[in-house]
Design a protein around this motif. Structure first.
Motif, PDB file in Angstrom:
ATOM      1  N   HIS A   1     -63.298   2.784 -70.586  1.00  0.00           N
ATOM      2  CA  HIS A   1     -62.217   3.174 -69.677  1.00  0.00           C
ATOM      3  C   HIS A   1     -61.510   1.946 -69.102  1.00  0.00           C
ATOM      4  O   HIS A   1     -62.146   0.967 -68.716  1.00  0.00           O
ATOM      5  CB  HIS A   1     -62.769   4.000 -68.515  1.00  0.00           C
ATOM      6  N   GLY A   2     -60.194   2.034 -69.034  1.00  0.00           N
ATOM      7  CA  GLY A   2     -59.389   0.969 -68.430  1.00  0.00           C
ATOM      8  C   GLY A   2     -58.986  -0.125 -69.385  1.00  0.00           C
ATOM      9  O   GLY A   2     -58.171  -0.991 -69.023  1.00  0.00           O
ATOM     10  N   SER A   3     -59.508  -0.112 -70.617  1.00  0.00           N
ATOM     11  CA  SER A   3     -59.210  -1.199 -71.555  1.00  0.00           C
ATOM     12  C   SER A   3     -57.730  -1.264 -71.908  1.00  0.00           C
ATOM     13  O   SER A   3     -57.146  -2.352 -72.001  1.00  0.00           O
ATOM     14  CB  SER A   3     -60.033  -1.023 -72.831  1.00  0.00           C
ATOM     15  N   LEU A   4     -57.115  -0.109 -72.126  1.00  0.00           N
ATOM     16  CA  LEU A   4     -55.708  -0.085 -72.509  1.00  0.00           C
ATOM     17  C   LEU A   4     -54.812  -0.543 -71.376  1.00  0.00           C
ATOM     18  O   LEU A   4     -53.875  -1.328 -71.571  1.00  0.00           O
ATOM     19  CB  LEU A   4     -55.320   1.316 -72.968  1.00  0.00           C
ATOM     20  N   SER A   5     -55.106  -0.090 -70.161  1.00  0.00           N
ATOM     21  CA  SER A   5     -54.320  -0.513 -69.006  1.00  0.00           C
ATOM     22  C   SER A   5     -54.429  -2.019 -68.781  1.00  0.00           C
ATOM     23  O   SER A   5     -53.435  -2.695 -68.509  1.00  0.00           O
ATOM     24  CB  SER A   5     -54.785   0.244 -67.760  1.00  0.00           C
ATOM     25  N   ALA A   6     -55.651  -2.555 -68.910  1.00  0.00           N
ATOM     26  CA  ALA A   6     -55.853  -3.991 -68.725  1.00  0.00           C
ATOM     27  C   ALA A   6     -55.108  -4.781 -69.792  1.00  0.00           C
ATOM     28  O   ALA A   6     -54.482  -5.813 -69.502  1.00  0.00           O
ATOM     29  CB  ALA A   6     -57.343  -4.324 -68.762  1.00  0.00           C
ATOM     30  N   LEU A   7     -55.143  -4.301 -71.030  1.00  0.00           N
ATOM     31  CA  LEU A   7     -54.434  -4.979 -72.115  1.00  0.00           C
ATOM     32  C   LEU A   7     -52.937  -4.985 -71.865  1.00  0.00           C
ATOM     33  O   LEU A   7     -52.269  -6.007 -72.036  1.00  0.00           O
ATOM     34  CB  LEU A   7     -54.752  -4.291 -73.442  1.00  0.00           C
ATOM     35  N   ARG A   8     -52.412  -3.858 -71.452  1.00  0.00           N
ATOM     36  CA  ARG A   8     -50.974  -3.792 -71.207  1.00  0.00           C
ATOM     37  C   ARG A   8     -50.540  -4.701 -70.064  1.00  0.00           C
ATOM     38  O   ARG A   8     -49.428  -5.212 -70.049  1.00  0.00           O
ATOM     39  CB  ARG A   8     -50.569  -2.347 -70.931  1.00  0.00           C
ATOM     40  N   SER A   9     -51.439  -4.933 -69.112  1.00  0.00           N
ATOM     41  CA  SER A   9     -51.110  -5.834 -68.000  1.00  0.00           C
ATOM     42  C   SER A   9     -51.000  -7.268 -68.484  1.00  0.00           C
ATOM     43  O   SER A   9     -50.218  -8.056 -67.946  1.00  0.00           O
ATOM     44  CB  SER A   9     -52.167  -5.741 -66.898  1.00  0.00           C
ATOM     45  N   GLY A  10     -51.824  -7.634 -69.470  1.00  0.00           N
ATOM     46  CA  GLY A  10     -51.840  -9.004 -69.973  1.00  0.00           C
ATOM     47  C   GLY A  10     -52.531  -9.984 -69.056  1.00  0.00           C
ATOM     48  O   GLY A  10     -52.612 -11.180 -69.365  1.00  0.00           O
ATOM     49  N   THR A  11     -53.044  -9.500 -67.925  1.00  0.00           N
ATOM     50  CA  THR A  11     -53.656 -10.396 -66.937  1.00  0.00           C
ATOM     51  C   THR A  11     -55.081  -9.992 -66.570  1.00  0.00           C
ATOM     52  O   THR A  11     -55.708 -10.662 -65.752  1.00  0.00           O
ATOM     53  CB  THR A  11     -52.820 -10.405 -65.646  1.00  0.00           C
ATOM     54  N   GLN A  12     -55.586  -8.922 -67.163  1.00  0.00           N
ATOM     55  CA  GLN A  12     -56.916  -8.431 -66.820  1.00  0.00           C
ATOM     56  C   GLN A  12     -57.712  -8.132 -68.085  1.00  0.00           C
ATOM     57  O   GLN A  12     -57.135  -7.862 -69.147  1.00  0.00           O
ATOM     58  CB  GLN A  12     -56.817  -7.149 -65.984  1.00  0.00           C
ATOM     59  N   THR A  13     -59.037  -8.162 -67.948  1.00  0.00           N
ATOM     60  CA  THR A  13     -59.935  -7.840 -69.053  1.00  0.00           C
ATOM     61  C   THR A  13     -61.039  -6.935 -68.529  1.00  0.00           C
ATOM     62  O   THR A  13     -61.668  -7.258 -67.517  1.00  0.00           O
ATOM     63  CB  THR A  13     -60.572  -9.106 -69.657  1.00  0.00           C
ATOM     64  N   VAL A  14     -61.275  -5.828 -69.181  1.00  0.00           N
ATOM     65  CA  VAL A  14     -62.374  -4.945 -68.807  1.00  0.00           C
ATOM     66  C   VAL A  14     -63.674  -5.519 -69.355  1.00  0.00           C
ATOM     67  O   VAL A  14     -63.761  -5.870 -70.535  1.00  0.00           O
ATOM     68  CB  VAL A  14     -62.147  -3.523 -69.354  1.00  0.00           C
ATOM     69  N   GLU A  15     -64.681  -5.642 -68.496  1.00  0.00           N
ATOM     70  CA  GLU A  15     -65.995  -6.081 -68.972  1.00  0.00           C
ATOM     71  C   GLU A  15     -66.589  -4.990 -69.856  1.00  0.00           C
ATOM     72  O   GLU A  15     -66.646  -3.825 -69.469  1.00  0.00           O
ATOM     73  CB  GLU A  15     -66.937  -6.362 -67.799  1.00  0.00           C
ATOM     74  N   ALA A  16     -67.025  -5.362 -71.049  1.00  0.00           N
ATOM     75  CA  ALA A  16     -67.515  -4.383 -72.017  1.00  0.00           C
ATOM     76  C   ALA A  16     -68.965  -4.686 -72.390  1.00  0.00           C
ATOM     77  O   ALA A  16     -69.666  -5.395 -71.665  1.00  0.00           O
ATOM     78  CB  ALA A  16     -66.610  -4.385 -73.242  1.00  0.00           C
ATOM     79  N   ALA A  17     -69.423  -4.148 -73.525  1.00  0.00           N
ATOM     80  CA  ALA A  17     -70.806  -4.344 -73.964  1.00  0.00           C
ATOM     81  C   ALA A  17     -70.850  -4.361 -75.487  1.00  0.00           C
ATOM     82  O   ALA A  17     -71.588  -3.609 -76.105  1.00  0.00           O
ATOM     83  CB  ALA A  17     -71.699  -3.241 -73.406  1.00  0.00           C
ATOM     84  N   HIS A  18     -70.050  -5.235 -76.092  1.00  0.00           N
ATOM     85  CA  HIS A  18     -69.957  -5.270 -77.554  1.00  0.00           C
ATOM     86  C   HIS A  18     -70.529  -6.528 -78.171  1.00  0.00           C
ATOM     87  O   HIS A  18     -70.839  -6.555 -79.368  1.00  0.00           O
ATOM     88  CB  HIS A  18     -68.502  -5.097 -78.007  1.00  0.00           C
ATOM     89  N   CYS A  19     -70.693  -7.613 -77.379  1.00  0.00           N
ATOM     90  CA  CYS A  19     -71.170  -8.878 -77.938  1.00  0.00           C
ATOM     91  C   CYS A  19     -71.833  -9.688 -76.830  1.00  0.00           C
ATOM     92  O   CYS A  19     -71.158 -10.131 -75.894  1.00  0.00           O
ATOM     93  CB  CYS A  19     -70.006  -9.665 -78.541  1.00  0.00           C
ATOM     94  N   ALA A  20     -73.137  -9.868 -76.918  1.00  0.00           N
ATOM     95  CA  ALA A  20     -73.864 -10.600 -75.878  1.00  0.00           C
ATOM     96  C   ALA A  20     -73.260 -11.990 -75.679  1.00  0.00           C
ATOM     97  O   ALA A  20     -72.981 -12.708 -76.631  1.00  0.00           O
ATOM     98  CB  ALA A  20     -75.340 -10.728 -76.262  1.00  0.00           C
ATOM     99  N   GLY A  21     -73.040 -12.344 -74.423  1.00  0.00           N
ATOM    100  CA  GLY A  21     -72.486 -13.640 -74.076  1.00  0.00           C
ATOM    101  C   GLY A  21     -70.976 -13.700 -74.053  1.00  0.00           C
ATOM    102  O   GLY A  21     -70.399 -14.705 -73.629  1.00  0.00           O
ATOM    103  N   GLN A  22     -70.302 -12.626 -74.490  1.00  0.00           N
ATOM    104  CA  GLN A  22     -68.844 -12.650 -74.606  1.00  0.00           C
ATOM    105  C   GLN A  22     -68.163 -11.459 -73.943  1.00  0.00           C
ATOM    106  O   GLN A  22     -66.951 -11.301 -74.048  1.00  0.00           O
ATOM    107  CB  GLN A  22     -68.450 -12.691 -76.087  1.00  0.00           C
ATOM    108  N   ASN A  23     -68.919 -10.631 -73.276  1.00  0.00           N
ATOM    109  CA  ASN A  23     -68.388  -9.339 -72.842  1.00  0.00           C
ATOM    110  C   ASN A  23     -67.348  -9.396 -71.723  1.00  0.00           C
ATOM    111  O   ASN A  23     -66.619  -8.424 -71.517  1.00  0.00           O
ATOM    112  CB  ASN A  23     -69.545  -8.419 -72.432  1.00  0.00           C
ATOM    113  N   THR A  24     -67.256 -10.496 -71.015  1.00  0.00           N
ATOM    114  CA  THR A  24     -66.245 -10.607 -69.961  1.00  0.00           C
ATOM    115  C   THR A  24     -65.003 -11.367 -70.422  1.00  0.00           C
ATOM    116  O   THR A  24     -64.009 -11.425 -69.701  1.00  0.00           O
ATOM    117  CB  THR A  24     -66.814 -11.309 -68.718  1.00  0.00           C
ATOM    118  N   ILE A  25     -65.046 -11.943 -71.624  1.00  0.00           N
ATOM    119  CA  ILE A  25     -63.941 -12.811 -72.049  1.00  0.00           C
ATOM    120  C   ILE A  25     -63.372 -12.460 -73.410  1.00  0.00           C
ATOM    121  O   ILE A  25     -62.399 -13.092 -73.843  1.00  0.00           O
ATOM    122  CB  ILE A  25     -64.372 -14.300 -72.051  1.00  0.00           C
TER     123      ILE A  25
END
Length: 358
Positions: free
Chosen positions: A124-148
């Motif tokens: 949730h929120g990934s599309l909105s954050a992407l469209r903003s170009g200034t935010q990133t949703v913290e996810a759980a897809h790659c250990a060590g990289q999920n906030t960036i």
């Protein structure tokens, strides 16, 4: 002496046919989904469109742009149902797996590209954050990289076959849009195995990544060549080792950056590799550098800046190793970038860092 064989861990257990591919009614695109084309981005079905469950706790939004894209495959069957309904069913099954089996708060990835070329929002929120170009949703897809890093799953298993052309074309389109929104370059597109000990995104899809970078670069411009990292191990010495030690200290290691790769440094490397789910062999190679290196720029300070300053000096650009990225360090960085044929923006991103280590 050769290193021990690098283990390859499975991406994830295959979702059961009933769980992953169960039939469900097609849910119409929401107003936000229908408006996607009008905003210039690929048509992405948001969470409401495919009937997502609510996250079990609030999703964290990082107030900064993403720094890279990481490509995955879902390790599910290569279905021949290319409909939007199948893409929506996959999105629901992935969320159920993430929340019920992994006990995550929501789906792990930011976006998924189905075999039919339909894109769905994941967390949730990934599309909105992407469209903003200034935010990133913290996810759980790659250990060590999920906030960036933006995680893009591709439906299917690509160990011996390649994605369908429609799916690949949509992946190119989505990656180009992510790059434009966050100011990324095409070389900042990676595969999951570049960071973690995993087979993901499959040998065939991973082999397509150089072409993916070239195809994205054709749309956004720039050089798609990825950074090349040195391989360091016990017994090595010099400024590259010192830079490695500074980066390990930044991540909590108790080391003296003396430029000597001994048992203490090897242990620090192993400990860090285990922390970020990289191959824990004690050798500092691709995965270790990818996980350790962070972009640094004017105004920042700390061990990563010291690593850059030490490497600049070793490259014949004398720089005070004080850990403060001020005007002098910025001038040294832009001077090095000019001589190395890199964009002279004064920012030490992964490619500049790798050239300094080269």
């Amino acid at each position: 002496m050769k290193s021990a064989p690098r283990p390859q861990l499975p991406r994830r257990a295959f979702l059961s046919a009933t769980f992953a591919l169960g039939a469900a009614a097609v849910i119409p695109l929401s107003a936000a989904g229908r408006a996607a084309a009008a905003t210039g981005d690929p048509a992405v079905a948001d969470c409401a469109s495919w009937g997502a469950r609510a996250s079990s706790s609030p999703v964290k939004v990082v107030p900064a742009p993403a720094q890279k894209i990481i490509v995955h495959h879902t390790a599910t069957p290569n279905v021949t149902d290319y409909s939007q309904g199948q893409g929506f069913a996959l999105a629901r099954s992935m969320q159920n797996w993430a929340m019920d089996s992994q006990h995550w708060i929501d789906t792990g990835q930011h976006f998924t590209v189905s075999r039919g070329g339909h894109v769905t929002e994941g967390r949730h929120g990934s599309l909105s954050a992407l469209r903003s170009g200034t935010q990133t949703v913290e996810a759980a897809h790659c250990a060590g990289q999920n906030t960036i890093a933006i995680g893009i799953e591709n439906e299917g298993t690509y160990t011996t076959v390649e994605p369908r052309s429609e799916q690949y074309a949509k992946l190119v389109e989505l990656c180009a849009y992510v790059c434009r929104q966050y100011g990324l370059r095409a070389y900042q597109i990676y595969g999951h195995r570049d960071f973690n000990a995993t087979q993901c995104p499959g040998d065939r899809l991973y082999a397509l990544l150089p072409q993916l970078r070239r195809d994205v670069a054709a749309r956004i411009g720039g050089d798609p060549t990825v950074p090349v990292w040195p391989l360091l191990h016990n017994g090595d010495s010099g400024d590259k080792v010192a830079a490695l030690q500074h980066l390990l200290v930044r991540r909590g290691a108790s080391l003296q950056p003396d430029g000597s790769f001994g048992p203490a440094t090897e242990k620090a490397v192993r400990d860090f590799q285990a922390l970020v789910t990289a191959t824990a062999d004690g050798w500092a190679g691709n995965q270790t550098w990818q996980q350790l290196v962070v972009p640094v720029r004017r105004g920042e300070s700390g061990e990563a800046v010291k690593a850059v300053q030490r490497l600049l000096t070793a490259r014949g650009v004398p720089t005070d190793v004080d850990g403060a990225f001020g005007p002098g360090t910025q001038s040294a960085v832009t001077g090095f970038q000019n001589t190395a044929g890199l964009p002279a923006d004064g920012v030490v991103d992964a490619r500049t860092f790798a050239r300094l280590l080269g």
